[in-house]
Design an enzyme around this catalytic site. Structure first.
Site, mmCIF file in Angstrom:
data_model
loop_
_atom_site.group_PDB
_atom_site.id
_atom_site.type_symbol
_atom_site.label_atom_id
_atom_site.label_comp_id
_atom_site.label_asym_id
_atom_site.label_seq_id
_atom_site.Cartn_x
_atom_site.Cartn_y
_atom_site.Cartn_z
ATOM 1 N N LYS A 1 -8.716 -2.135 0.859
ATOM 2 C CA LYS A 1 -8.574 -1.202 1.974
ATOM 3 C C LYS A 1 -9.353 0.094 1.732
ATOM 4 O O LYS A 1 -9.739 0.773 2.681
ATOM 5 C CB LYS A 1 -7.097 -0.901 2.217
ATOM 6 C CG LYS A 1 -6.323 -2.099 2.780
ATOM 7 C CD LYS A 1 -6.964 -2.666 4.047
ATOM 8 C CE LYS A 1 -6.108 -3.767 4.649
ATOM 9 N NZ LYS A 1 -6.766 -4.424 5.807
ATOM 10 N N HIS B 1 -10.248 -3.949 12.415
ATOM 11 C CA HIS B 1 -9.189 -4.571 11.608
ATOM 12 C C HIS B 1 -8.785 -5.844 12.342
ATOM 13 O O HIS B 1 -7.844 -5.858 13.126
ATOM 14 C CB HIS B 1 -8.015 -3.606 11.463
ATOM 15 C CG HIS B 1 -6.976 -4.083 10.496
ATOM 16 N ND1 HIS B 1 -5.638 -3.784 10.629
ATOM 17 C CD2 HIS B 1 -7.070 -4.829 9.363
ATOM 18 C CE1 HIS B 1 -4.961 -4.326 9.638
ATOM 19 N NE2 HIS B 1 -5.807 -4.967 8.863
ATOM 20 N N LYS C 1 -2.985 -12.473 12.047
ATOM 21 C CA LYS C 1 -4.443 -12.542 12.031
ATOM 22 C C LYS C 1 -4.946 -13.714 11.191
ATOM 23 O O LYS C 1 -5.757 -14.520 11.644
ATOM 24 C CB LYS C 1 -5.047 -11.245 11.476
ATOM 25 C CG LYS C 1 -4.850 -10.019 12.320
ATOM 26 C CD LYS C 1 -5.713 -8.852 11.875
ATOM 27 C CE LYS C 1 -5.671 -8.574 10.402
ATOM 28 N NZ LYS C 1 -4.318 -8.225 9.908
ATOM 29 N N THR C 2 -4.459 -13.780 9.963
ATOM 30 C CA THR C 2 -4.932 -14.830 9.060
ATOM 31 C C THR C 2 -4.515 -16.210 9.554
ATOM 32 O O THR C 2 -5.321 -17.146 9.603
ATOM 33 C CB THR C 2 -4.379 -14.597 7.641
ATOM 34 O OG1 THR C 2 -4.841 -13.326 7.168
ATOM 35 C CG2 THR C 2 -4.846 -15.678 6.691
ATOM 36 N N ARG D 1 1.534 -12.533 -1.678
ATOM 37 C CA ARG D 1 0.154 -12.724 -1.201
ATOM 38 C C ARG D 1 -0.601 -13.717 -2.069
ATOM 39 O O ARG D 1 -0.269 -13.946 -3.229
ATOM 40 C CB ARG D 1 -0.600 -11.399 -1.259
ATOM 41 C CG ARG D 1 -0.083 -10.306 -0.342
ATOM 42 C CD ARG D 1 -0.803 -10.308 0.963
ATOM 43 N NE ARG D 1 -0.376 -9.244 1.850
ATOM 44 C CZ ARG D 1 -0.980 -8.957 2.996
ATOM 45 N NH1 ARG D 1 -2.038 -9.664 3.359
ATOM 46 N NH2 ARG D 1 -0.537 -7.998 3.756
ATOM 47 N N ARG E 1 0.823 -1.203 0.000
ATOM 48 C CA ARG E 1 0.000 0.000 0.000
ATOM 49 C C ARG E 1 0.864 1.264 0.000
ATOM 50 O O ARG E 1 2.028 1.249 0.377
ATOM 51 C CB ARG E 1 -0.907 0.010 1.238
ATOM 52 C CG ARG E 1 -1.986 -1.054 1.233
ATOM 53 C CD ARG E 1 -2.814 -0.996 2.513
ATOM 54 N NE ARG E 1 -2.048 -1.418 3.682
ATOM 55 C CZ ARG E 1 -1.499 -0.607 4.567
ATOM 56 N NH1 ARG E 1 -1.640 0.713 4.428
ATOM 57 N NH2 ARG E 1 -0.820 -1.068 5.604
ATOM 58 N N ASP F 1 -9.742 -10.603 8.148
ATOM 59 C CA ASP F 1 -9.126 -9.271 8.163
ATOM 60 C C ASP F 1 -10.042 -8.120 8.591
ATOM 61 O O ASP F 1 -9.568 -7.198 9.242
ATOM 62 C CB ASP F 1 -8.567 -8.959 6.775
ATOM 63 C CG ASP F 1 -7.602 -7.787 6.775
ATOM 64 O OD1 ASP F 1 -6.726 -7.750 7.648
ATOM 65 O OD2 ASP F 1 -7.737 -6.907 5.914
ATOM 66 N N SER G 1 -1.067 -6.022 9.577
ATOM 67 C CA SER G 1 -0.565 -7.031 8.655
ATOM 68 C C SER G 1 0.740 -7.624 9.176
ATOM 69 O O SER G 1 1.629 -6.903 9.625
ATOM 70 C CB SER G 1 -0.337 -6.410 7.278
ATOM 71 O OG SER G 1 0.218 -7.334 6.389
#
Length: 532
Positions: free
Chosen positions: A200, A219, A243-244, A324, A60, A258, A239
């Site tokens: 996002k 988030h 989390k994932t 990713r 990003r 997410d 990130s």
């Protein structure tokens, strides 16, 4: 030429967008994959995945993100955190972007943000690239195909990677721009192929709209006990904090990885897919995410591969450390069909501590939870943002400052109210370093983190003995079955305990200095933690 299913009264020309080339409305996955291959946008990989690269933008560009400052947003947006764009500059940007699209083909996907119909937002995603259309269709939620005849979007996002902005004319920073106009219900993205900007952008939109409805946008990832949606948990974190990985627990049902909302009805996923980091991914540690990289229409970003066998190289970060894969939620076998859950019983705040100071898990009081939520301490990990090549300690309020258009206290107070109302237990979990800081110590063993989380979620962790951490006043378990006791006391993992003490004092001071900005807005119990 126009193809695909669409509301006949809601074509692009009805939105004032005319003179385009071919317009492809709501193509399904095989057609989008085919178009991407025909246009040279990617390579068909094993299992039918689509392998793409995103050029120089492999993460990003938060400094290039702007919100239009108007009468309606002047007092509602957190301008210290969000760049301001004048309405006139946005209008010029929109006109120039539409002029750029003249004669060009576009891909339109009409989609939904939010699994709970009471709070869902309909969004139209207009993309210059076919693979962006596939990404959007994967990551957002899809309306029933038959309802597309009546679909009318609440907001439209237009992404033109080939369009270069003019900072002087468009009121932006560089030739790359992400601009949100809440009055005109438009989001514009230019000069970046990184598809994460699309997802996002919608997250930022929901973060602005939902608090006014009493919904806490988060988030976070989320899951619930198998067969018991009431027993849910959320995992806050930036990130790279896990989390994932940690929410994809075979012993629990995955709600999402997410972005979620917490309403008076419970929690709900904003998305319809997952966007997982793949660097160093292994079939042993994360079998289902690994398997998703070779399933049909999964979008594999910036991974190298063998040109003959098409085998992906999971250890190669030559293009970026932010490799990713985007895949639909149903590619995870234990994913929730409804993407809904009850009010969370446990709230996990994930941090990647590059200082090697914080314990692997600690129980938080409600006031401590507010303190750590507003602090949002973690380390930016390599590749997630441009220019980040190794972990950097950072404070990102609400564990997602780049996506927060409102002041952090808005989200903090919403979270605190919901914790108080529903009695959630809060935990701080460090997935970062142990035995020393980054460069000296090692990453926290994932098996230990999973064992600690399992004990927290099944309630057994509440029964063990706790000690008080001398640096942050946290409640830290003394021993947990299946976890080496030394890991639970970070000071003992360091070869030089005095060096640990110095590092801890440094981190405590960083927390205090960062939190000074929130002191005028918080209650006394949180203030007491902040000032010691």
């Amino acid at each position: 030429m126009t193809t695909g299913r669409v509301n006949p009264n809601f074509r692009l020309e009805h939105q004032g967008i005319e003179g385009l080339g071919n317009v492809y409305y709501n193509l399904i996955e095989p057609a989008l994959v085919q178009q991407a291959i025909l246009r040279g946008e990617g390579t068909l990989g094993k299992g039918g995945c689509l392998m793409v690269t995103t050029g120089k933008f492999t993460g990003r560009s938060p400094k290039d993100k702007f919100i239009v400052k108007s009468e309606s947003t002047a007092d509602t947006v957190w301008w210290e955190n969000n760049g301001a764009m004048a309405p006139e500059a946005f209008d010029r940007l929109y006109d120039d972007m539409i002029a750029y699209l003249k004669g060009r083909d576009v891909f339109v996907e009409d989609l939904i943000g939010g699994a709970d119909p009471a709070y869902a937002v309909k969004v139209r995603m207009v993309s210059e690239l076919a693979w962006h259309g596939l990404f959007n269709r994967t990551m957002l939620r899809r309306p029933d195909h038959d309802t597309l005849d009546d679909f009318v979007a609440d907001f439209t996002l237009i992404n033109c990677p080939g369009f270069k902005a003019d900072p002087e004319r468009h009121g932006c920073r560089t030739d790359t721009v992400i601009a949100l106009n809440f009055d005109r219900k438009l989001i514009l993205v230019g000069n970046t192929e990184y598809a994460g900007e699309n997802k996002k952008g919608i997250f930022t939109l929901l973060n602005y709209l939902l608090p006014e409805k009493g919904v806490m946008p988060m988030h976070c990832s989320a899951n619930h006990a198998i067969g018991n949606p009431v027993d849910s948990a959320v995992f806050f974190g930036l990130s790279g904090t896990g989390k994932t990985t940690l929410s994809a627990d075979p012993g629990r049902t995955l709600i999402g990885d997410d972005e979620h909302g917490w309403s008076d009805r419970g929690i709900f996923n904003f998305e319809g897919g997952c966007y997982a980091k793949t660097i160093n991914l292994s079939a042993e540690a994360e079998p289902e995410i690994y398997a998703a990289t070779s399933k049909f229409a999964s979008v594999v970003e910036n991974m190298t591969y063998d040109p003959y066998t098409l085998d992906l190289n999971f250890d190669d970060d030559s293009l970026t450390a932010n490799t990713r894969v985007a895949y639909p939620l149903h590619y995870i076998s234990n994913a929730s069909e409804s993407a809904l859950g009850g009010h969370p019983k446990n709230i996990i705040m994930l941090t990647c501590d590059a200082f090697g100071v914080l314990p692997p898990i600690a129980r938080l009081t409600p006031a401590q939870a507010m303190y750590h939520f507003l602090s949002g301490f973690t380390s930016k990990v390599a590749g997630t943002e441009r220019g980040v090549t190794e972990p950097e300690p950072t404070f990102s309020t609400c564990f997602g400052a780049p996506f927060m258009p409102r002041r952090p206290e808005v989200y903090g107070n919403l979270l605190r109210e919901k914790i108080a109302q529903h009695g959630a237990t809060c935990w701080l979990v460090n997935t970062g370093w142990t035995g020393g800081a980054y460069g000296v110590g090692s990453r926290m063993p994932i098996k230990a983190t999973r064992a600690l989380l399992t004990a927290a979620l099944d309630g057994s962790l509440a029964e063990v003995e706790f000690r008080k951490d001398p640096n942050f006043g946290l409640e830290v378990p003394v021993s947990v079955p299946g976890v080496a006791e030394v890991l639970l006391d970070p000071r003992r993992t360091w070869d030089d305990p005095e060096a640990y003490d110095a590092q801890a004092a440094k981190l405590v001071q960083m927390f205090a200095e960062n939190f000074e900005q929130y002191l005028p807005y918080i209650d006394e119990d949180v203030r007491a933690i902040a000032i010691g």
